[in-house]
Design an enzyme around this catalytic site. Structure first.
Site, PDB file in Angstrom:
ATOM      1  N   ALA A 351       0.790  -1.230   0.000  1.00  0.00           N
ATOM      2  CA  ALA A 351       0.000   0.000   0.000  1.00  0.00           C
ATOM      3  C   ALA A 351       0.822   1.279   0.000  1.00  0.00           C
ATOM      4  O   ALA A 351       0.356   2.300  -0.513  1.00  0.00           O
ATOM      5  CB  ALA A 351      -0.939   0.004   1.200  1.00  0.00           C
ATOM      6  N   ALA A 352       2.012   1.288   0.601  1.00  0.00           N
ATOM      7  CA  ALA A 352       2.766   2.545   0.754  1.00  0.00           C
ATOM      8  C   ALA A 352       3.119   3.120  -0.609  1.00  0.00           C
ATOM      9  O   ALA A 352       3.384   2.359  -1.561  1.00  0.00           O
ATOM     10  CB  ALA A 352       4.021   2.294   1.580  1.00  0.00           C
ATOM     11  N   PRO A 353       3.106   4.471  -0.744  1.00  0.00           N
ATOM     12  CA  PRO A 353       2.835   5.507   0.272  1.00  0.00           C
ATOM     13  C   PRO A 353       1.371   5.877   0.426  1.00  0.00           C
ATOM     14  O   PRO A 353       1.052   6.841   1.115  1.00  0.00           O
ATOM     15  CB  PRO A 353       3.627   6.692  -0.261  1.00  0.00           C
ATOM     16  CG  PRO A 353       3.577   6.548  -1.731  1.00  0.00           C
ATOM     17  CD  PRO A 353       3.591   5.076  -2.011  1.00  0.00           C
ATOM     18  N   ASP A 401       4.146  -9.663   5.855  1.00  0.00           N
ATOM     19  CA  ASP A 401       4.608 -10.120   4.554  1.00  0.00           C
ATOM     20  C   ASP A 401       3.381 -10.508   3.737  1.00  0.00           C
ATOM     21  O   ASP A 401       2.500 -11.222   4.219  1.00  0.00           O
ATOM     22  CB  ASP A 401       5.550 -11.312   4.739  1.00  0.00           C
ATOM     23  CG  ASP A 401       6.222 -11.732   3.434  1.00  0.00           C
ATOM     24  OD1 ASP A 401       5.720 -11.358   2.352  1.00  0.00           O
ATOM     25  OD2 ASP A 401       7.245 -12.432   3.485  1.00  0.00           O
ATOM     26  N   ASP A 420       0.011  -4.290  -6.348  1.00  0.00           N
ATOM     27  CA  ASP A 420       1.021  -3.528  -7.095  1.00  0.00           C
ATOM     28  C   ASP A 420       2.374  -4.064  -6.636  1.00  0.00           C
ATOM     29  O   ASP A 420       2.987  -3.552  -5.707  1.00  0.00           O
ATOM     30  CB  ASP A 420       0.877  -2.040  -6.812  1.00  0.00           C
ATOM     31  CG  ASP A 420       1.797  -1.203  -7.680  1.00  0.00           C
ATOM     32  OD1 ASP A 420       2.197  -1.677  -8.755  1.00  0.00           O
ATOM     33  OD2 ASP A 420       2.146  -0.082  -7.266  1.00  0.00           O
ATOM     34  N   CYS A 477       5.451  -1.608 -12.341  1.00  0.00           N
ATOM     35  CA  CYS A 477       6.028  -0.490 -13.098  1.00  0.00           C
ATOM     36  C   CYS A 477       7.266  -0.972 -13.853  1.00  0.00           C
ATOM     37  O   CYS A 477       8.286  -0.290 -13.908  1.00  0.00           O
ATOM     38  CB  CYS A 477       6.369   0.680 -12.182  1.00  0.00           C
ATOM     39  SG  CYS A 477       7.487   0.263 -10.832  1.00  0.00           S
TER      40      CYS A 477
END
Length: 671
Positions: A351-353, A401, A420, A477
């Site tokens: 989830a970050a950021p 994790d 992601d 990405c």
């Protein structure tokens, strides 16, 4: 009265010269009257006469005004003067038509004409003077424009001549550098202009190698490709692995466009927080603060693209109040593909950021539950801060994790999962240029292995029987195929899922084959995004639909295994491995000491039947009953020994040999 007599005398004098001149006019001069006077000659004569009689004109005008006030005779004399001036003006134009041999006669005749001409009305003189000034100014402009035209014509002619010469001359054909030339280049500092020219020529030839290959050149296509790899590596700073992979993925012309796009920064984009404001209101506020922006694109209703700003875009009062989030345009895509609904249970595994998590919360309107998981503790601070700033209230932050989330949340417990995944970052080279040299083939393999484990965990979290959900969105990405299509193909083979359209109207379809690999045909439903095509970071998005809660696809011959059984089998393998390592680590028995009695009943049973331990514990029992009550027969499977088991067996054999040799040598020493 003195002024009156003076004007009468002047009038009589002004009338006599034209009469004398008409009588003396020759037939040649009469013929010349019908012709137009030359422009240059006329300008010359008038400009010479004008400054001589200017003061007299001003005095005569004052006297004429006095005459008009006293009597009517002044008006009659003024009309005579006006008519005489016209006649003399015509005679003056006749004199200008004379040949150059009669210049002296013209000068003598010009003196009385000048007096009569200047005695005319002031309006006529002013108009003539303005015409002269405009003519002189126009002549200068004309001369300049003609000079410019001549210069341009000359330049065009020179360019045409040079072009024709270049066509006639045979150009030098491009040749690959020899080994000696390459060695000399390696000793010298890199010559960037020559490298750039060579890259262009190689790309031009490779674009149509059959037709553009130089005649008589014995080099093959692979030679040109190898030279292109070396030149691109030295010019743009890539390592050979990365540039070689990109060359295999893209045509050479598109490859150059991609590499050039990586050298430029992507435009800054922000996402409107619909929990607090609307995009139109936010745009008006930022425009008043000096921010130059536009709507991002038709595919996004909340995005804005920022061109420049007079204030720091990440420190405005609106940013601190949570009206918008600094977020790249490519990060919008996974959330749009996920399309969460209100009152659902959603997991963001990395989830970050918090950009994607806050977007999901905005689409859900702060309803339902979002589990925002982040494995790295330092990144939890930014995640929590952004959630508070953006006004998100339906999110639980957790630190696990991603592969262990099924143990925490339970299997088949949520409606949608957004993964992601951590990746090599080969799609965001414009943000981090260290990727050019830091990533290798081993790094790609490590990331791919981790991604395969994460996607299986994400699929296990989703409930296939969910009324509104049952979807998994996987994104990276990266532009590497082992991190994208290969991972999705692995998930299709190991879980009962299928690919569905992402819901995005743009983007290129994924690869269904690469090199010797052949992937599932449905991988064309995935979407790829490139900086040189879509003006955003390189990105990959895939959307999966879970068909059943079984661990393996229904089409496979092997039975579906539950999560608990998979964990038990893995723990049993670990126990066996640990026991084997402990046995190897035992010190060898000395020849003089008695051996330990290890041939107990339990040990013999373990050697004869290694699965007796598992059956005794009750962890694995193949003769399980089905729903109908019948006992299933144990499935016959081929024994597959893993690599670590082979290594342990070899180590055991070597240890036994050394022990036998020691046992044989001991009696000799005693004797």
């Amino acid at each position: 009265m003195a002024a009156l007599t003076r004007n009468k005398k002047k009038g009589s004098n002004s009338q006599t010269p034209p009469l004398n001149k008409q009588t003396k006019a020759s037939p040649l001069k009469k013929a010349a009257k019908t012709q137009k006077p030359p422009l240059k000659k006329q300008r010359k004569c008038i400009s010479e006469k004008k400054p001589l009689k200017k003061p007299e004109v001003s005095t005569d005008e004052e006297e004429e005004e006095e005459e008009n006030e006293q009597s009517d005779e002044g008006s009659e004399s003024g009309s005579d003067l006006f008519s005489d001036g016209d006649e003399e003006g015509n005679n003056d134009s006749d004199d200008d038509d004379d040949d150059d041999d009669d210049d002296d006669d013209d000068d003598e005749d010009a003196e009385p004409l000048a007096e009569d001409f200047l005695d005319g009305s002031d309006n006529e003189e002013v108009t003539m003077g303005s015409d002269l000034d405009s003519d002189s100014g126009g002549s200068k402009l004309e001369r300049k424009s003609r000079a410019i035209d001549r210069k341009r014509k000359k330049e065009v002619q020179d360019a045409d001549d040079e072009f024709k010469m270049n066509i006639k001359e045979k150009p030098d054909e491009f040749q690959l550098p020899t080994q000696k030339e390459l060695e000399e280049e390696a000793r010298r500092p890199p010559d960037l202009p020559s490298l750039q020219m060579r890259i262009r020529e190689i790309v031009r030839i490779l674009s149509n190698f059959k037709d553009l290959k130089p005649k008589g050149d014995k080099h093959e296509r692979n030679d040109y490709v190898g030279q292109l790899k070396a030149d691109l590596s030295s010019y743009y700073g890539y390592n050979e692995f990365l540039i070689g992979t990109l060359i295999e993925m893209f045509p050479v012309v598109e490859l150059m466009e991609l590499i050039e796009a990586f050298e430029k920064k992507r435009p800054t984009s922000i996402r409107t927080n619909t929990l607090k404001t609307r995009r139109r209101d936010l745009a008006d506020i930022l425009l008043n603060r000096g921010v130059n922006l536009d709507p991002l694109s038709k595919w996004s209703k909340v995005g804005l693209i920022v061109y420049d700003s007079q204030v720091p875009i990440g420190a405005t009062p609106e940013y601190l109040a949570g009206f918008y989030m600094l977020q790249s345009a490519s990060s919008f895509l996974p959330v749009m593909a996920l399309a969460p609904r209100e009152k659902e249970r959603v997991v963001d595994m990395a989830a970050a950021p918090g950009g994607k998590t806050t977007y999901v919360a905005a689409l859900m309107k702060n309803t339902g539950i979002i589990y925002a998981n982040e494995m790295k503790v330092p990144r939890l601070k930014s995640l929590s801060a952004n959630l508070h700033r953006m006004g998100v209230t339906n999110t639980i932050v957790c630190n696990y994790d991603g592969r262990e989330l099924t143990k925490v949340l339970g299997q088949s417990s949520v409606d949608r999962v957004l993964l992601d995944a951590p990746c090599s970052g080969t799609g965001v080279i414009s943000k981090d240029e260290s990727v050019k040299t830091s990533k290798s083939a081993d790094d790609i393999k490590k990331f791919a292995h981790l991604q395969k484990q994460l996607i299986l965990g994400a699929i296990d979290l989703v409930d296939a029987n969910s009324k509104t959900g049952g979807y998994i969105v996987y994104s990276t990405c990266s532009v590497m195929i082992p991190e994208n299509e290969a991972v999705i193909d692995y998930a299709l083979k190991n879980r009962d899922v299928k690919l569905v359209p992402c819901g995005l109207d743009f983007g290129r379809p994924g690869f269904s084959s690469f090199r010797e690999h052949r992937f599932h045909p449905s991988l064309e439903k995935t979407r790829r995004f490139y900086p040189h095509v879509h003006n955003m970071d390189g990105f990959f998005v895939a959307k999966l639909k879970k068909m059943s809660n079984a661990m393996q696809p229904s089409g496979n011959d092997e039975p579906a295994v539950t999560m608990e059984q998979a964990q038990v089998s893995s723990s049993d393998d670990d126990d066996e491995k640990a026991e084997a390592i402990e046995e190897l680590e035992k010190p060898p028995v000395a020849s003089g000491q008695p051996k330990r009695e290890s041939n107990t009943k339990e040990d013999t049973n373990k050697r004869k039947n290694p699965r007796s331990k598992e059956i005794h514990k009750g962890k694995r029992n193949k003769n399980t009953k089905t729903e109908s009550g019948n006992v299933e027969e144990p499935r016959k499977q081929k024994k597959k020994r893993s690599q670590w088991k082979n290594e342990i067996a070899q180590a055991r054999e070597e240890k036994r040999k050394t022990m036998r040799e020691n046992a044989k040598e001991t009696p000799k020493h005693r004797g």
